[in-house]
Design a protein around this motif. Structure first.
Motif: not given
Lengths: 262, 325
Positions: A237-262
């Protein structure tokens, strides 16, 4: 696996272009080991390309030192270190066939008053075959698609048989399928013992294939570490200047942008 | 490979045929019998025609190979061997020797070749001080400035030349011609032309490095400072030597490399030999017209420009041409 050796070492490196007041690289100390994939992740203008030119040895640090194979010397002067480079934007020479262009990767091995030998030609053709573009060998560079051209450029750099491959945004602007096949090539090359440094602004790509990640931000200190250590929500979030979220699914790391309204 | 062999055969044929074209003892084609039966005709062929056809051959080869190198080095199909001020520099040297030293063919040759190479030197020094754009832009800008500087010099020398004795000589020389070429002129420059052309021919695959971007060429171990300067110097050296015997013969160095690329593509490994062969053929044919067509002499530069411009027009208007794409 063999013990890893250091290819390139940065010791407290500072770098900035003279006309800019801010430093692009500040106080950077890193080790690049062989047989690994290093991703340089950052926004446009964060200094990724400059980092590439330092690794290539075309730019020199203003302070600190860069050691190639443990020695402070321009790698081009030394035969034993062969670094291949693909810039993000490149003026592709017109009127070349794919094969003629890929063969140019043999320039370091051919005496200046000589021409590529049958052995050189064989290497080029084998690599075309390996990347599944053998059928394109007689095609003109201006007649092939963007994804094919990117493969051809990678074929050129592999024909150079480098210890270290520097690829500046190799998958930007490519469709999913081309992106996938380029990533497959990179993973394969690593298995064959090569070291690959590539830049991207896509965090998921780094998560997918990198061993080490370097995060860059304009005018700020970079972070370099093993992927899992550096790819945190906070860092991204700091380096890409967009709020980011990491979730795990089937042992895979998935990176998402976090939007407040979602 | 077939194309190259075929073109080479045409070159040999054109060369031999040209020895039988002339205006003595009768105009146009002369049979072997015509020549052998006339001792004067034999002398003409050996002392005038042979050196002249040979000069045309080497002029065509040199201008075409130098033009190809310049077009590759500047990544511009419209560059020609004179792009770095060489033509105007050599022209100035010749004008200086005609007007100030009162025309002696050997000194004219030396002055002209010297100023051609001198122009390159100035361009390389001046371009270091230009901070607009990259290496290509700054050298082209420096070339334009140096050309203009020497043109001004030529203009001034024309102005002060004696209109009866010196000016016609000067004008004829600037138009380009091989009419005054003798063995003794050729001997001075032949070693340089052979070394220059053989080197460019030997470097023909390596010349491809010039068409790669700076960072890529660097990563491939291309030593820009050494190899680039070597190639420029070779090209300028052979261009200056050619201009020193023939005057300014335009268009060969521009049009022939483009023609070669259309035939075999841009890979200099093929394009350099084809360019050299085509250059030889084109120059010999143009010079045949220059000396045989009318009783007087037509300046070669006029013919190469006329035919070259026609061919250029055909090339750029042809559909699917590879020239400017």
């Amino acid at each position: 696996m063999n013990p890893k050796k250091q290819l390139i070492t940065f010791k407290k490196v500072w770098f900035g272009y003279n006309h800019q007041s801010k430093n692009i690289i500040s106080d950077l100390s890193i080790d690049i080991y062989d047989q690994s994939i290093i991703t340089i992740l950052g926004l446009n203008g964060s200094g990724k390309t400059t980092m590439m030119l330092l690794l290539l040895g075309l730019e020199s640090p203003q302070k600190g030192e860069i050691l190639f194979l443990g020695e402070e010397e321009n790698p081009r002067m030394k035969k034993e270190m062969n670094i291949g480079y693909i810039p993000q934007y490149e003026e592709i020479p017109l009127g070349f066939t794919v094969y003629e262009y890929v063969l140019l990767g043999r320039i370091p091995f051919v005496n200046i008053f000589s021409r590529p030998s049958n052995y050189d030609r064989e290497i080029a053709l084998n690599i075309l075959d390996e990347l599944n573009i053998y059928e394109l060998r007689e095609s003109n560079l201006s007649k092939i698609s963007g994804g094919e051209l990117q493969k051809v450029r990678i074929a050129r750099v592999l024909t150079q048989q480098p210890d270290l491959l520097l690829l500046d945004e190799p998958t930007t602007h490519l469709d999913l399928k081309s992106k996938w096949s380029i990533q497959e090539i990179l993973i394969n090359q690593k298995k064959q013992g090569k070291t690959i440094v590539f830049t991207t602004h896509d965090a998921s790509e780094a998560v997918d294939i990198a061993d080490y990640v370097m995060l860059m931000k304009k005018g700020k200190r970079s972070k370099f570490a093993i992927k899992n250590k550096v790819m945190t929500e906070e860092n991204l979030s700091y380096y890409l200047e967009v709020p980011m979220e990491i979730i795990y699914a089937n042992k895979h790391k998935i990176i998402l942008q976090r939007r407040a309204e979602l | 490979m077939k194309k190259k062999g075929f073109l080479f055969l045409i070159l040999v044929f054109v060369f031999v045929l040209s020895l039988f074209l002339g205006r003595y003892p009768k105009p146009y084609f002369l049979s072997i019998k015509d020549i052998l039966n006339d001792p004067l005709a034999i002398k003409l062929v050996l002392n005038l025609r042979l050196p002249r056809v040979f000069a045309a051959l080497i002029l065509g080869i040199s201008l075409a190979s130098a033009g190809f190198v310049m077009q590759t080095a500047f990544r511009n199909p419209l560059a020609d061997p004179g792009i770095l001020g060489v033509s105007q520099g050599a022209g100035f040297g010749a004008a200086l020797s005609i007007v100030v030293l009162n025309y002696s063919s050997i000194w004219l040759q030396i002055y002209s070749a010297f100023f051609g190479v001198f122009a390159l030197l100035i361009v390389l020094i001046v371009s270091k001080g230009i901070h607009v754009g990259n290496r290509i832009i700054s050298q082209i800008l420096a070339g334009i400035a140096v050309s203009a500087f020497f043109s001004a010099g030529i203009g001034f020398l024309k102005y002060i030349a004696d209109p009866l004795s010196q000016l016609p000589n000067l004008i004829f020389w600037l138009l380009g011609s091989l009419s005054s070429v003798r063995w003794e002129n050729l001997i001075l420059i032949i070693p340089i032309l052979i070394i220059g052309n053989v080197s460019i021919f030997a470097l023909r695959w390596r010349i491809n490095s010039l068409s790669l971007q700076k960072e890529v060429a660097f990563s491939l171990g291309f030593q820009i400072n050494k190899e680039y300067i070597l190639l420029l110097t070779l090209s300028v050296l052979i261009t200056s030597c050619v201009i020193s015997i023939a005057g300014i013969v335009s268009w060969i160095g521009l049009i022939i490399p483009n023609l070669a690329r259309m035939l075999v593509g841009s890979d200099s490994d093929n394009a350099i030999p084809v360019s050299m062969t085509l250059g030889g053929i084109f120059a010999i044919i143009c010079d045949d017209f220059a000396r045989v067509l009318i009783a007087g002499e037509i300046p070669l530069g006029i013919l190469t420009a006329f035919i070259g411009a026609l061919m250029f027009f055909l090339l750029v208007t042809k559909r699917n041409n590879k020239l400017l794409k």
